[in-house]
Every structure is written in C-alpha cells, then in structure tokens.
Scaffold this motif. Sequence first.
Motif, PDB file in Angstrom:
ATOM      1  N   ASP A 254       9.514   6.523  85.420  1.00  0.00           N
ATOM      2  CA  ASP A 254       8.770   7.566  84.695  1.00  0.00           C
ATOM      3  C   ASP A 254       9.295   8.962  85.004  1.00  0.00           C
ATOM      4  O   ASP A 254       9.379   9.819  84.120  1.00  0.00           O
ATOM      5  CB  ASP A 254       7.281   7.503  85.057  1.00  0.00           C
ATOM      6  CG  ASP A 254       6.572   6.329  84.394  1.00  0.00           C
ATOM      7  OD1 ASP A 254       7.133   5.781  83.425  1.00  0.00           O
ATOM      8  OD2 ASP A 254       5.476   5.962  84.851  1.00  0.00           O
ATOM      9  N   ASP A 255       9.644   9.214  86.290  1.00  0.00           N
ATOM     10  CA  ASP A 255       9.981  10.567  86.718  1.00  0.00           C
ATOM     11  C   ASP A 255      11.415  10.963  86.413  1.00  0.00           C
ATOM     12  O   ASP A 255      11.714  12.148  86.241  1.00  0.00           O
ATOM     13  CB  ASP A 255       9.743  10.710  88.231  1.00  0.00           C
ATOM     14  CG  ASP A 255       8.267  10.633  88.593  1.00  0.00           C
ATOM     15  OD1 ASP A 255       7.439  10.754  87.670  1.00  0.00           O
ATOM     16  OD2 ASP A 255       7.965  10.436  89.788  1.00  0.00           O
ATOM     17  N   LEU A 256      12.312   9.981  86.350  1.00  0.00           N
ATOM     18  CA  LEU A 256      13.727  10.288  86.165  1.00  0.00           C
ATOM     19  C   LEU A 256      14.148  10.048  84.727  1.00  0.00           C
ATOM     20  O   LEU A 256      13.513   9.296  83.986  1.00  0.00           O
ATOM     21  CB  LEU A 256      14.574   9.440  87.116  1.00  0.00           C
ATOM     22  CG  LEU A 256      14.249   9.620  88.613  1.00  0.00           C
ATOM     23  CD1 LEU A 256      15.011   8.594  89.439  1.00  0.00           C
ATOM     24  CD2 LEU A 256      14.583  11.031  89.076  1.00  0.00           C
ATOM     25  N   ASP A 257      15.236  10.661  84.346  1.00  0.00           N
ATOM     26  CA  ASP A 257      15.722  10.561  82.965  1.00  0.00           C
ATOM     27  C   ASP A 257      16.523   9.277  82.833  1.00  0.00           C
ATOM     28  O   ASP A 257      17.725   9.247  83.111  1.00  0.00           O
ATOM     29  CB  ASP A 257      16.578  11.783  82.630  1.00  0.00           C
ATOM     30  CG  ASP A 257      17.047  11.774  81.184  1.00  0.00           C
ATOM     31  OD1 ASP A 257      16.491  10.984  80.396  1.00  0.00           O
ATOM     32  OD2 ASP A 257      17.942  12.564  80.852  1.00  0.00           O
ATOM     33  N   GLY A 258      15.866   8.210  82.393  1.00  0.00           N
ATOM     34  CA  GLY A 258      16.536   6.915  82.365  1.00  0.00           C
ATOM     35  C   GLY A 258      16.381   6.184  81.054  1.00  0.00           C
ATOM     36  O   GLY A 258      15.832   5.089  81.006  1.00  0.00           O
ATOM     37  N   GLY A 259      16.841   6.746  79.975  1.00  0.00           N
ATOM     38  CA  GLY A 259      16.752   6.075  78.689  1.00  0.00           C
ATOM     39  C   GLY A 259      17.787   4.974  78.555  1.00  0.00           C
ATOM     40  O   GLY A 259      18.602   4.738  79.452  1.00  0.00           O
ATOM     41  N   PRO A 260      17.786   4.253  77.430  1.00  0.00           N
ATOM     42  CA  PRO A 260      18.766   3.191  77.194  1.00  0.00           C
ATOM     43  C   PRO A 260      20.195   3.705  77.329  1.00  0.00           C
ATOM     44  O   PRO A 260      20.515   4.813  76.899  1.00  0.00           O
ATOM     45  CB  PRO A 260      18.457   2.739  75.765  1.00  0.00           C
ATOM     46  CG  PRO A 260      17.023   3.115  75.557  1.00  0.00           C
ATOM     47  CD  PRO A 260      16.821   4.391  76.323  1.00  0.00           C
ATOM     48  N   GLY A 261      21.045   2.915  77.932  1.00  0.00           N
ATOM     49  CA  GLY A 261      22.448   3.266  78.054  1.00  0.00           C
ATOM     50  C   GLY A 261      22.797   4.095  79.268  1.00  0.00           C
ATOM     51  O   GLY A 261      23.957   4.462  79.454  1.00  0.00           O
ATOM     52  N   VAL A 262      21.824   4.401  80.135  1.00  0.00           N
ATOM     53  CA  VAL A 262      22.116   5.214  81.311  1.00  0.00           C
ATOM     54  C   VAL A 262      23.007   4.437  82.266  1.00  0.00           C
ATOM     55  O   VAL A 262      22.897   3.219  82.392  1.00  0.00           O
ATOM     56  CB  VAL A 262      20.808   5.646  82.018  1.00  0.00           C
ATOM     57  CG1 VAL A 262      20.066   4.452  82.589  1.00  0.00           C
ATOM     58  CG2 VAL A 262      21.101   6.665  83.102  1.00  0.00           C
ATOM     59  N   LEU A 263      23.931   5.139  82.937  1.00  0.00           N
ATOM     60  CA  LEU A 263      24.903   4.513  83.824  1.00  0.00           C
ATOM     61  C   LEU A 263      24.839   5.129  85.215  1.00  0.00           C
ATOM     62  O   LEU A 263      24.387   6.263  85.383  1.00  0.00           O
ATOM     63  CB  LEU A 263      26.319   4.666  83.257  1.00  0.00           C
ATOM     64  CG  LEU A 263      26.579   4.067  81.869  1.00  0.00           C
ATOM     65  CD1 LEU A 263      27.973   4.453  81.382  1.00  0.00           C
ATOM     66  CD2 LEU A 263      26.416   2.558  81.900  1.00  0.00           C
ATOM     67  N   ALA A 264      25.291   4.364  86.194  1.00  0.00           N
ATOM     68  CA  ALA A 264      25.367   4.849  87.570  1.00  0.00           C
ATOM     69  C   ALA A 264      26.627   4.283  88.202  1.00  0.00           C
ATOM     70  O   ALA A 264      27.308   3.426  87.622  1.00  0.00           O
ATOM     71  CB  ALA A 264      24.128   4.422  88.354  1.00  0.00           C
TER      72      ALA A 264
ATOM     73  N   VAL B 262      28.208   1.161  86.333  1.00  0.00           N
ATOM     74  CA  VAL B 262      27.386   0.017  85.940  1.00  0.00           C
ATOM     75  C   VAL B 262      26.133   0.516  85.232  1.00  0.00           C
ATOM     76  O   VAL B 262      25.715   1.670  85.410  1.00  0.00           O
ATOM     77  CB  VAL B 262      26.986  -0.819  87.171  1.00  0.00           C
ATOM     78  CG1 VAL B 262      28.220  -1.341  87.894  1.00  0.00           C
ATOM     79  CG2 VAL B 262      26.103  -0.011  88.119  1.00  0.00           C
ATOM     80  N   PRO B 263      25.509  -0.329  84.411  1.00  0.00           N
ATOM     81  CA  PRO B 263      24.222   0.053  83.828  1.00  0.00           C
ATOM     82  C   PRO B 263      23.188   0.243  84.931  1.00  0.00           C
ATOM     83  O   PRO B 263      23.052  -0.599  85.821  1.00  0.00           O
ATOM     84  CB  PRO B 263      23.860  -1.149  82.942  1.00  0.00           C
ATOM     85  CG  PRO B 263      25.135  -1.884  82.731  1.00  0.00           C
ATOM     86  CD  PRO B 263      25.946  -1.665  83.959  1.00  0.00           C
TER      87      PRO B 263
ATOM     88  N   GLY C  89      21.841   7.081  96.537  1.00  0.00           N
ATOM     89  CA  GLY C  89      20.460   6.721  96.236  1.00  0.00           C
ATOM     90  C   GLY C  89      20.315   5.261  95.866  1.00  0.00           C
ATOM     91  O   GLY C  89      21.209   4.441  96.123  1.00  0.00           O
ATOM     92  N   LEU C  90      19.207   4.952  95.230  1.00  0.00           N
ATOM     93  CA  LEU C  90      18.882   3.592  94.818  1.00  0.00           C
ATOM     94  C   LEU C  90      19.153   3.458  93.322  1.00  0.00           C
ATOM     95  O   LEU C  90      18.609   4.215  92.520  1.00  0.00           O
ATOM     96  CB  LEU C  90      17.408   3.299  95.118  1.00  0.00           C
ATOM     97  CG  LEU C  90      16.932   1.864  94.940  1.00  0.00           C
ATOM     98  CD1 LEU C  90      17.627   0.941  95.927  1.00  0.00           C
ATOM     99  CD2 LEU C  90      15.414   1.785  95.104  1.00  0.00           C
ATOM    100  N   VAL C  91      20.002   2.496  92.942  1.00  0.00           N
ATOM    101  CA  VAL C  91      20.346   2.292  91.539  1.00  0.00           C
ATOM    102  C   VAL C  91      19.422   1.205  90.978  1.00  0.00           C
ATOM    103  O   VAL C  91      19.484   0.045  91.394  1.00  0.00           O
ATOM    104  CB  VAL C  91      21.821   1.901  91.365  1.00  0.00           C
ATOM    105  CG1 VAL C  91      22.132   1.640  89.893  1.00  0.00           C
ATOM    106  CG2 VAL C  91      22.726   3.004  91.915  1.00  0.00           C
ATOM    107  N   LEU C  92      18.575   1.583  90.035  1.00  0.00           N
ATOM    108  CA  LEU C  92      17.629   0.659  89.411  1.00  0.00           C
ATOM    109  C   LEU C  92      18.259   0.023  88.178  1.00  0.00           C
ATOM    110  O   LEU C  92      18.820   0.721  87.327  1.00  0.00           O
ATOM    111  CB  LEU C  92      16.353   1.400  89.000  1.00  0.00           C
ATOM    112  CG  LEU C  92      15.609   2.139  90.115  1.00  0.00           C
ATOM    113  CD1 LEU C  92      14.413   2.883  89.530  1.00  0.00           C
ATOM    114  CD2 LEU C  92      15.157   1.164  91.194  1.00  0.00           C
ATOM    115  N   HIS C  93      18.167  -1.288  88.080  1.00  0.00           N
ATOM    116  CA  HIS C  93      18.699  -1.994  86.922  1.00  0.00           C
ATOM    117  C   HIS C  93      17.802  -1.740  85.708  1.00  0.00           C
ATOM    118  O   HIS C  93      16.584  -1.551  85.856  1.00  0.00           O
ATOM    119  CB  HIS C  93      18.767  -3.494  87.211  1.00  0.00           C
ATOM    120  CG  HIS C  93      19.543  -4.263  86.201  1.00  0.00           C
ATOM    121  ND1 HIS C  93      18.954  -4.789  85.063  1.00  0.00           N
ATOM    122  CD2 HIS C  93      20.857  -4.598  86.143  1.00  0.00           C
ATOM    123  CE1 HIS C  93      19.887  -5.415  84.354  1.00  0.00           C
ATOM    124  NE2 HIS C  93      21.043  -5.321  84.986  1.00  0.00           N
ATOM    125  N   PRO C  94      18.370  -1.736  84.485  1.00  0.00           N
ATOM    126  CA  PRO C  94      17.540  -1.517  83.290  1.00  0.00           C
ATOM    127  C   PRO C  94      16.380  -2.486  83.148  1.00  0.00           C
ATOM    128  O   PRO C  94      15.388  -2.169  82.483  1.00  0.00           O
ATOM    129  CB  PRO C  94      18.546  -1.682  82.144  1.00  0.00           C
ATOM    130  CG  PRO C  94      19.852  -1.259  82.734  1.00  0.00           C
ATOM    131  CD  PRO C  94      19.822  -1.737  84.156  1.00  0.00           C
TER     132      PRO C  94
END
Length: 423
Positions: free
Chosen positions: A297-307, A314-315, A370-375
């Motif tokens: 909710d707090d971070l900008d993580g729309g579809p297609g975001v990569l890390a 990776v997605p 940081g922590l990379v969250l999967h879609p």
Amino acid sequence: MSAHGTAEHDAAERREAARALLRHPVLTKARHGEEFALVRRHAPALRKMFPAVLGYPLVVESSFARLVKDAPSADAPPRPAQRRGGQPFAPRTYAYLALVCAALLQTGGREQVLLGTLVEQVRADAAVAGIVVDDSLTDRRHLVQAIALLLDRGVLSETDGSVSAWGDRQEEALLDVNRTLLTHVLARPLGDVAGPEELVARGERAGAEQPRRALRRRLVENPLVRREDLSAEEQHVLSRERADLGRTLAEHFGLTLEVRQEGALAYDVDGELTDIAFPGQGTVAHVALLLVNALVDDLDGGPGVLAEIDGRTVPGLLAPWAAVSDAVDLLVEQYGNTFAEAFANDPRHLQEEVVARLEDVGLARRAPAGLVLHPACARYQPEPNRVPRRTAPAGARDVGVAGAPDAAPPETQPSLFPLQEDR
C-alpha cells in the motif's frame, strides 16, 4: 460398480496414496495405517509413477514405505529437520543423528537395543571421529532430539521406558529397531560423496538432463516457482506444454497449476500438502500478512515493477530496510498487545522472523538495499481488484494478481497461493 467407476475409484486412491507420500516421505504401518494400506495396494503403479514424473524412487516394504526425494533446487526454501517443538535442528543435533544411525548399524543385527548401550556406542564412535561429546544436560538434549526423530520416523520404538526419561534422569530404556527402514534413512549412500555441495550438484545435473521432470518437481516442492529461476529448457516446457503439465499434476497429485507472467505455482485447494500455511496462525504469520499489505500500500508498486537481486533484474517491489523496520514498529505499536510477549518487546527479532517466513513461502527475497516483494503479494491485499469468474474450485478466493497473466483468461485463474510439502 461399473468398470468406468472402478477405474475412477482406483485413480482417486492412487492420488490419495501419492499425496500421503508427499506429506510423509516415510510412511509406517504402525503410525499411518490407512495411508500405508493405500500405498501397499497401489505399490506397483506408484513405483512406476514417482520415478517417471518426479524422479523419486519409491521403496515399499511390509511395514513401511519410503519416498526417496532428491536434493531440492537452489531456489527452494530450506526445510531443516525439526525438533518435536517445531524448532530446527542445530548442527550438533545433526551430528548426533549421524552418530546414532552409525551406532545402530553396529549393534550386531539385533532387533532390540538398550538405550545405555546405544549411547556408549555413540560416544565411542564420536571419539574415533574426533568429535567432542560430553554428558552435560545440553548434550543429552541434543542426543534425545536426534533419537526422537528416529522414533517419529518409525526407525525406533520404545518398548520399555522412554528416551525423554533418559535425557532428564538417565533412566534406562529398551528400544526396538526397524533395521530395514534404518538403511533407508538417508536418500542415498554417502561413501562416494565428497561434501554437501557435490550432493546438491548431482541433483542439479539430473534436473538439467530432464527439464520436464525438473519443472514438475519444482512445482510440487516449491511454494512459488519464479520464472527467472528457470532454465531456458524449463521455461520452454512451461510455455509450450502447460496443458500437459497441468493434467499431470492434477491426475497424480490433485494439484492445480496457475501460471502468471512472473512465475507459476501448483496449489492444493484442500490445504493438506503444506508444511507452512500462509496466511497462518500465530504472531509471525499475522504480522507477515499485515507487513505485506502495508508495504504494497505504501510503496509505488504497480504492475510491471522491477527490482534487482544479486545483479539480476527481476519482477518485484523493493521495500528499503528502513521502510520495513518502520512498518514493523507501527504494527507493534498498533497491535503489540495481541502479540506474543517475546515479539512485542523486540521488534527487530519479530522483523527477522517475519522476513524469514515471507522468504520460506516465496513471497520475498532479501537484497542489500531492502526486501524485494514478489508480485504475488498483491493477492493478499484486503481489498484487491477483483476479476469476474464463472467458476472457481471450492475454497478458492476470487482475487486478482499483480502483473499481466500470460496463461488462461482471468476467470480460469484461481488465486490461491502454492503449498509446500514435508521433506
């Protein structure tokens, strides 16, 4: 019953037997009577199916069945042996487990052994191997935990007295030994293996030679199969042979295949084939779910975001460690009175356990930044974007997933998370 009905009944029984073996790779007649009877009834078919589909040999004897799994893929979550309380084995407990098994093999073929005699042999073998052991309460507890695992697996059984009484008060106990099962405790002989790296490498080489089988194994064993972790051959199988792959998993194990742009999973609607449920019970599971929701909710993580992880793009959504800590602190402030005291008083310990839980179920990976969250985390938001569905399996939740699907249309894409099997 018609011939068609009989065939369906037999297929259902074989599927239940296979699922029982995935849950308990060591099935004994004494501890798993009904499940073991199913495995015995369908042993010829199961002995052919497991090696062909997953590459796992199956041993079925009069009193036990042993599904011999291979080393997990590098992207699989760790599944350590566990004490009866659920805590993972310490390195010293593993050392005692190896010593106990070796000592049992040297007790002259006897079907019974006194616990005191077994302990004496363990200590003698340890001295020969250069392993320092003592009679302290701590060391006795490690030894008891190792023996308890063999009791739970059916290798040993208590005839008179108990192992726990020996650990506390060194009271004698008489143990029965299932020698045939003892020889199958290890997946394979270790005499020609130089170290753990070689053992894992052998499994990886076998997977490279059989990409279809390796992919099926990943889907059955891993909570989430990430597309970036697949070899080119495995990606080809996933893309081109998806229908056959789904039918195989459903027919033999009752699993439903879901494929998305970012990866794939095989889930069990009944929720039986898992060692870590998510969402689940307890402070760590609850905070893990709340943390995922807060970060998405707090971070900008729309579809297609990569890390970026280990130099690979990776997605995924990168949550900086400061944001993770802030979110955990806020959750403790808001809900800490409902948490276990040890976690409410130590947010950093809670954060470590929560991150480990998210890694274990494939929803996150650590990176230096940081922590990379999967879609797939998006499916756990409390008010997700819902998609129309004409039909859904029992127990499935109608929840959309971040990222554009590249499989079937949304109405055929149930949104349950994958399930892990006991090793």
